[in-house]
Write a protein that holds these residues in place. Structure first.
Motif, short mmCIF file in Angstrom:
data_model
loop_
_atom_site.label_atom_id
_atom_site.label_comp_id
_atom_site.label_asym_id
_atom_site.label_seq_id
_atom_site.Cartn_x
_atom_site.Cartn_y
_atom_site.Cartn_z
N ILE A 43 49.63 39.43 45.68
CA ILE A 43 49.21 38.81 46.72
C ILE A 43 49.78 39.47 48.23
CG2 ILE A 43 48.79 36.31 47.63
CD1 ILE A 43 49.39 35.60 44.50
N ASP A 44 48.83 39.76 48.77
CA ASP A 44 49.34 40.07 49.98
C ASP A 44 48.46 39.60 51.18
OD1 ASP A 44 50.04 41.58 52.18
OD2 ASP A 44 49.30 43.60 51.59
N GLY A 45 48.87 38.42 52.01
CA GLY A 45 48.24 37.64 52.90
C GLY A 45 46.93 37.23 52.07
N GLY A 46 45.80 37.21 52.66
CA GLY A 46 44.60 36.97 52.02
C GLY A 46 43.96 37.82 50.77
N ASP A 47 44.67 39.09 50.50
CA ASP A 47 44.22 39.82 49.53
C ASP A 47 44.66 39.55 48.17
OD1 ASP A 47 42.52 42.43 50.76
OD2 ASP A 47 44.13 41.61 52.17
N VAL A 48 43.90 39.22 47.07
CA VAL A 48 44.50 39.18 45.74
C VAL A 48 44.00 40.20 45.13
CG1 VAL A 48 44.41 37.66 43.71
CG2 VAL A 48 44.32 36.75 46.08
N THR A 49 45.14 40.99 44.52
CA THR A 49 45.05 42.10 43.37
C THR A 49 45.44 41.93 42.28
OG1 THR A 49 45.06 43.54 45.49
CG2 THR A 49 45.02 44.54 43.42
N PHE A 50 44.36 42.22 41.10
CA PHE A 50 45.00 42.20 39.59
C PHE A 50 44.33 43.14 38.72
CE2 PHE A 50 41.84 38.92 40.45
CZ PHE A 50 41.03 38.94 39.22
N THR A 51 44.88 43.21 37.82
CA THR A 51 44.13 43.96 36.83
C THR A 51 43.60 43.40 35.85
OG1 THR A 51 45.77 45.82 37.01
CG2 THR A 51 44.48 46.10 35.09
N ILE A 52 42.26 43.73 35.34
CA ILE A 52 41.81 42.98 34.11
C ILE A 52 41.97 44.14 32.90
CG2 ILE A 52 39.44 42.19 32.88
CD1 ILE A 52 38.93 40.96 35.53
N VAL A 53 42.71 43.83 31.72
CA VAL A 53 42.73 44.75 30.64
C VAL A 53 41.71 44.49 29.64
CG1 VAL A 53 44.39 45.85 29.19
CG2 VAL A 53 45.21 44.67 31.12
N LEU A 54 40.83 45.40 29.54
CA LEU A 54 39.64 45.05 28.59
C LEU A 54 39.73 45.41 26.89
CD1 LEU A 54 37.08 46.66 31.25
CD2 LEU A 54 37.13 44.21 30.63
N GLY A 85 43.20 30.40 51.42
CA GLY A 85 44.04 31.53 51.93
C GLY A 85 43.71 32.89 50.99
N VAL A 86 42.59 32.65 49.92
CA VAL A 86 42.05 33.85 49.35
C VAL A 86 40.91 34.39 50.16
CG1 VAL A 86 41.11 34.86 47.28
CG2 VAL A 86 42.76 32.95 47.24
N GLU A 87 41.06 35.65 50.81
CA GLU A 87 40.03 36.11 51.62
C GLU A 87 39.53 37.30 50.70
OE1 GLU A 87 39.13 34.75 54.52
OE2 GLU A 87 40.93 33.63 54.37
N ARG A 88 39.84 37.98 50.01
CA ARG A 88 39.53 39.23 49.38
C ARG A 88 40.01 39.37 47.83
NH1 ARG A 88 39.42 40.22 54.53
NH2 ARG A 88 41.90 40.57 54.20
N VAL A 89 39.34 39.65 46.95
CA VAL A 89 39.62 39.84 45.71
C VAL A 89 39.26 41.02 45.21
CG1 VAL A 89 39.25 39.20 43.19
CG2 VAL A 89 38.91 37.47 45.18
N HIS A 90 40.51 41.92 44.46
CA HIS A 90 40.40 43.46 44.37
C HIS A 90 40.69 43.46 42.79
CE1 HIS A 90 40.67 44.23 48.63
NE2 HIS A 90 41.63 43.34 48.72
N ILE A 91 39.76 43.79 42.09
CA ILE A 91 40.03 43.92 40.69
C ILE A 91 40.38 45.45 40.18
CG2 ILE A 91 39.06 43.45 38.24
CD1 ILE A 91 37.40 41.30 39.66
N LYS A 92 41.28 45.67 39.43
CA LYS A 92 41.54 46.92 38.89
C LYS A 92 41.04 46.74 37.35
CE LYS A 92 45.00 48.39 42.05
NZ LYS A 92 46.63 48.68 42.10
N TRP A 93 40.78 47.98 36.71
CA TRP A 93 40.08 47.83 35.55
C TRP A 93 41.09 48.79 34.57
CZ3 TRP A 93 36.81 43.97 34.33
CH2 TRP A 93 36.06 43.64 35.62
N ASP A 94 41.38 48.08 33.31
CA ASP A 94 42.32 48.99 32.45
C ASP A 94 41.84 48.62 31.01
OD1 ASP A 94 44.06 50.66 31.32
OD2 ASP A 94 45.76 49.71 31.89
#
Ligand SMILES: Nc1ncnc2c1ncn2[C@@H]1O[C@H](COP(=O)(O)OP(=O)(O)OP(=O)(O)O)[C@@H](O)[C@H]1O
Ligand SMILES: [Mg+2]
Length: 358
Positions: free
Chosen positions: A43-54, A78-87
């Motif tokens: 979590i970085d300010g309003g940016d939430v980043t996480f990985t979804i492991v498929l 507080g959540v402005e943007r959601v960034h999803i990484k895929w693995d």
């Protein structure tokens, strides 16, 4: 605009995980958190980043999961943007086990009740599609008497053996083994029973396969020794049944399907091949419905498919935008998803990471 729920201390990992535990995996029908699919939440300010492991990089429902995750997270204040990484981490079919289990996480046989319906075509394009998506894929040509995989893959020979092990040929990111590499094209192969058993066994055991997410197995047509042998030698995650689209093909297809049920091999589902004006369409869907198994879709009859096979450059590589290639990729995604579901059903208790239990 959404009305945001108020979170006093800003967004925390707990808040993010709680929200994501309401998002379901559309195939596995469990939430992403219990399935252990969420990693590296930042979590970085309003940016939430996480990985979804498929459970497969070929997952056809990534888009649905992304939308659902955004829908769960964006209303949080507080959540402005959601960034999803895929693995991805393809789960292993625990039934395979033993020596074979070290090499193959999942084994997919491609079969049909009768000859010439497109098993080899489906096998090579399926293997390439899975590899293109990022999986580690092998292709075993189990058609010992009429091996066609090398021709369709454009492979002439295998590398020399190493430490008394056969080294698979590699093309389009797929590791390939075939009896065709070991005999001259004009040499007739008259093998039965025990010899066939030992040949198939060798192609599985005496080969440096490495670790593969999927072994795709191209079978000869029908319900003979090869199918029986294979089911005895190697636990199969399941069989994809290929049928032609006309009604008269259905009886043969049904025979093939029933044989696998007798051998205790799960039917993954049915692919209809060569659909279109010439042969019509419909037998695949009809059979799938009557037998209560998934229908993976239809691949059209297109010249590019035959030309690709003859030229050793499968259509999915040679003409990736053709209607047939698009259909083949969609079929591959559905097969991979179905394999995930079957494999996860067998092993759910061990897949949930310890920290998630209780
Ligand atoms: N969708 C399609 N459009 C056009 N040609 C196709 C299609 N699918 C397969 N073919 C062609 O039909 C022929 C038979 O296909 P294929 O060899 O894949 O069938 P098979 O079921 O493996 O046959 P066998 O039972 O002899 O092993 C090949 O020449 C192949 O290129
Ligand atoms: Mg074939």
């Amino acid at each position: 605009m959404f009305k945001k729920n108020k979170v006093e201390d800003g967004v925390t990992e707990e808040v993010v995980m709680a929200a994501l535990s309401t998002v379901m995996d559309p195939e596995l029908h469990k939430d992403l958190v219990s399935l252990g699919m969420i990693r590296d939440v930042k979590i970085d300010g309003g940016d939430v980043t996480f990985t979804i492991v498929l459970t497969t990089p070929s997952c056809p429902l990534k888009g649905v999961m992304q939308k659902d995750a955004e829908k769960a997270l964006l209303p949080i204040s507080g959540v402005e943007r959601v960034h999803i990484k895929w693995d991805s981490n393809v789960p292993a079919d625990l039934r395979i086990g033993g020596q074979m289990g070290k090499h193959f996480r999942n084994t997919i046989a491609v079969s049909s009740g009768k000859g010439g319906v497109g098993k080899t075509t489906i096998s090579v394009n399926l293997a390439i599609a899975l590899a293109q998506d990022g999986s580690r894929v092998g292709l075993l040509d189990a058609d010992i008497l009429g091996p066609n995989v090398p021709l369709m893959m454009g492979i002439e020979k295998m590398p020399p053996p190493r430490n008394q092990k056969l080294i698979p040929a590699e093309r389009f990111g797929v590791k390939v083994i075939s009896m065709a590499f070991m005999v001259k094209p004009d040499q007739p192969l008259i093998w039965r029973g025990a010899m066939l058993h030992s040949a198939i066994n060798q192609l599985l055991s005496d080969v440096e396969w490495g670790e593969l997410d999927y072994l795709v197995i191209d079978l000869p047509p029908g319900t003979g020794d090869a199918q029986l042998t294979l089911a005895q030698v190697l636990p199969l995650t399941g069989s994809v049944v290929v049928t032609q689209p006309m009604k008269v093909a259905a009886a043969d297809t049904l025979r093939g399907l029933k044989m696998f049920e007798k051998l205790d091999v799960p039917i993954l589902g049915i692919v209809e091949n060569m659909s279109g004006e010439l042969f019509g369409t419909g037998a695949g869907k009809m059979l799938a419905e009557s037998q209560n198994v998934p229908y993976f879709g239809s691949v059209p009859l297109q010249t590019a498919v035959r030309v690709g096979g003859d030229a050793g450059e499968p259509v999915i590589v040679a003409h990736p935008d053709s209607e047939a290639a698009v259909a083949l990729r969609e079929v591959a995604g559905k097969i991979a998803a179905r394999v995930s579901v079957l494999t996860m059903q067998k092993q759910t208790p061990t897949f949930i990471p310890i920290e998630m239990v209780g």
